[in-house]
Design an enzyme around this catalytic site. Structure first.
Site, short mmCIF file in Angstrom:
data_model
loop_
_atom_site.label_atom_id
_atom_site.label_comp_id
_atom_site.label_asym_id
_atom_site.label_seq_id
_atom_site.Cartn_x
_atom_site.Cartn_y
_atom_site.Cartn_z
CB SER A 135 -31.96 34.87 -2.38
OG SER A 135 -32.55 34.48 -3.59
CE LYS A 161 -30.13 32.63 -5.16
NZ LYS A 161 -30.04 31.26 -4.61
CE LYS A 163 -34.02 32.85 -6.63
NZ LYS A 163 -33.61 31.44 -6.67
CG ASP A 188 -30.63 30.64 -8.40
OD1 ASP A 188 -30.56 29.82 -9.34
OD2 ASP A 188 -31.14 30.36 -7.29
CD GLU A 213 -28.19 29.12 -6.76
OE1 GLU A 213 -27.87 30.27 -6.36
OE2 GLU A 213 -28.98 28.39 -6.13
CG ASP A 238 -30.38 25.07 -5.83
OD1 ASP A 238 -30.73 24.02 -5.28
OD2 ASP A 238 -30.99 26.15 -5.62
CE LYS A 262 -31.79 25.98 -2.20
NZ LYS A 262 -32.73 26.22 -3.31
N GLY A 290 -31.22 28.39 0.56
CA GLY A 290 -32.41 28.58 1.40
C GLY A 290 -33.66 28.33 0.61
O1 OSB Z 1 -33.09 28.49 -5.97
O2 OSB Z 1 -32.16 29.10 -4.20
C1 OSB Z 1 -33.20 28.92 -4.83
C2 OSB Z 1 -36.23 30.04 -2.78
C3 OSB Z 1 -37.14 29.07 -3.12
C4 OSB Z 1 -36.78 28.10 -4.01
C5 OSB Z 1 -35.51 28.10 -4.58
C6 OSB Z 1 -34.57 29.06 -4.23
C7 OSB Z 1 -34.96 30.07 -3.34
C8 OSB Z 1 -34.10 31.17 -2.95
C9 OSB Z 1 -34.38 31.84 -1.62
O3 OSB Z 1 -33.23 31.63 -3.66
C10 OSB Z 1 -33.28 31.77 -0.65
C11 OSB Z 1 -33.70 32.17 0.73
O4 OSB Z 1 -34.29 31.36 1.47
O5 OSB Z 1 -33.46 33.32 1.10
MG MG Z 2 -31.02 28.21 -6.41
#
Ligand code: OSB
Ligand code: MG
Length: 372
Positions: A135, A161, A163, A188, A213, A238, A262, A290
């Site tokens: 990510s 992925k 952001k 995401d 996402e 999510d 999660k 994650g």
């Molecule tokens: O939205 O998936 C998310 C990290 C912190 C809070 C929300 C998210 C995330 C990540 C990181 O996308 C995923 C990872 O742990 O590598």
């Molecule tokens: Mg997410």
């Protein structure tokens, strides 16, 4: 097992590189490490609440309060033979899923150590290694993003992925797609859009993305349904999915076609497994999200992702993607097929590096049964 002692530690771990999402930027990852003691065994859990209420309303401070003042007294000095015992003891607390999930993780670890069974085995996992991706946070510019993505692809990650947020969405995704026409790519938004402005995302539909996402707010199941109708690309939820009931309702109203699971967000591993089961029975793909976990939470995520319905790569990257050093002695490495091995030793299957843990602990509290 009679719970004799519980320790909570506020841990702060410096990230290798800052992580930026539509809700903010962090240089460090804070969490609560939970230790529960019974019969000469210790179970470890990680509560994934962060310093700020950007991803969800929970924070380290709210979780600390709920854990210390409500959840710990409900289990200290009591017999816990199963995770179900814990769940019924915690059920008087409304909400606060991350606080509950952290404690539940510690109980899974403890019971696994008692029974000599790995977490993956206890929940019915059937994989020895799970497919993973990375990510990637928001970067300075689309060019910088392409450079960062290139670095992860060179390390062997088979799914990326990125952001996104308003004005940093279609352009960023297009830049990555133009440079890498074939990779598994997804985006995401962390609920940065409203139905009224989400149409600016329509060009994403031409980029052959695995999924989009959480474009809309966490309490906007119905509007996700309206948006999904306009996209060929699956919408993945999510933040919106907090229970197996939400998952069923979201699928029944076609609010999404994929779910990110999660354990922290949904109140624990048991609920996460239930969501997996709801999705599996409807042939809806799921993947493991994650929260930049330490080795404790990472081990739990790998166990979750070993369930049969986790067919999309998880946000579970190698330890070195996040931290210079971890609080577990075990380090998770990426295999050449973009997978990570599922721990096989009892419970979470990890051990604590005490000197690192002491260095990253900013606050701690010890609760003993006799004083409770
Ligand atoms: O939205 O998936 C998310 C990290 C912190 C809070 C929300 C998210 C995330 C990540 C990181 O996308 C995923 C990872 O742990 O590598
Ligand atoms: Mg997410």
């Amino acid at each position: 097992m009679k719970i004799e002692r519980i320790i909570f530690r506020h841990v702060s771990m410096k990230l290798r590189t800052p992580f930026e999402t539509s809700f903010g930027r962090s240089e460090a990852r804070d969490c609560i490490l939970i230790e529960i003691f019974s019969d000469d065994l210790v179970g470890y859990g990680e509560c994934v609440a962060d310093n700020d209420p950007g991803y969800s309303y929970e924070t380290i401070q709210t979780a600390w309060h709920i854990l210390r003042d409500f959840l710990a007294p409900a289990v200290l000095n009591h017999e816990l033979g199963t995770v179900e015992d814990l769940r019924s003891r915690m059920s008087f607390v409304k909400g606060h899923p991350m606080a509950k999930a952290g404690l539940e993780m510690a109980v899974w670890d403890l019971l696994g150590k008692r029974d000599g069974r790995s977490l993956s085995e206890m929940i019915g996992g059937n994989k020895e290694r799970v497919k993973v991706g990375v990510s990637v946070g928001l970067q300075e510019s689309p060019d910088a993003l392409v450079r960062v993505v290139t670095g992860y692809l060179e390390k062997g990650y088979g799914r990326i992925k990125i952001k996104i947020k308003p004005k940093r969405d279609v352009g960023d995704a297009r830049a990555v797609r133009r440079s890498f026409p074939e990779i598994l790519l997804q985006v995401d938004a962390n609920s940065a859009y409203r139905l009224e402005d989400a149409r600016t995302l329509l060009p994403l539909d031409e980029l052959n993305l695995l999924l989009i996402e959480q474009p809309l707010a966490e309490d906007d199941l119905w509007d996700h349904r309206m948006l999904q109708k306009e996209f060929k690309t699956p919408i993945c939820l999510d933040e919106s999915i907090l229970s197996a009931r939400h998952a069923r309702q979201a699928l029944e109203m076609s609010a999404c076609r994929v779910i990110n699971i999660k354990a922290g967000r949904v109140g624990g591993m048991s609920e996460a497994v239930d969501i997996h089961n709801v999705c599996l029975s409807r042939e809806v793909p799921v993947w493991c999200g994650g929260m930049l976990e330490t080795g404790i939470g990472r081990s739990s995520n790998l166990a979750l992702a070993s369930l049969p319905g986790f067919i999309l790569p998880g946000d579970i990257s190698a330890t070195e993607r996040y931290y210079f050093e971890d609080i577990t002695n075990e380090i998770f490495n990426l295999n050449s097929d973009s997978s990570i091995d599922v721990p096989i030793r009892p419970g979470l299957g990890v051990t604590i590096n005490q000197s690192v843990l002491d260095r990253v602990t900013v606050n701690s509290i010890v609760l003993d049964a006799k004083k409770a």
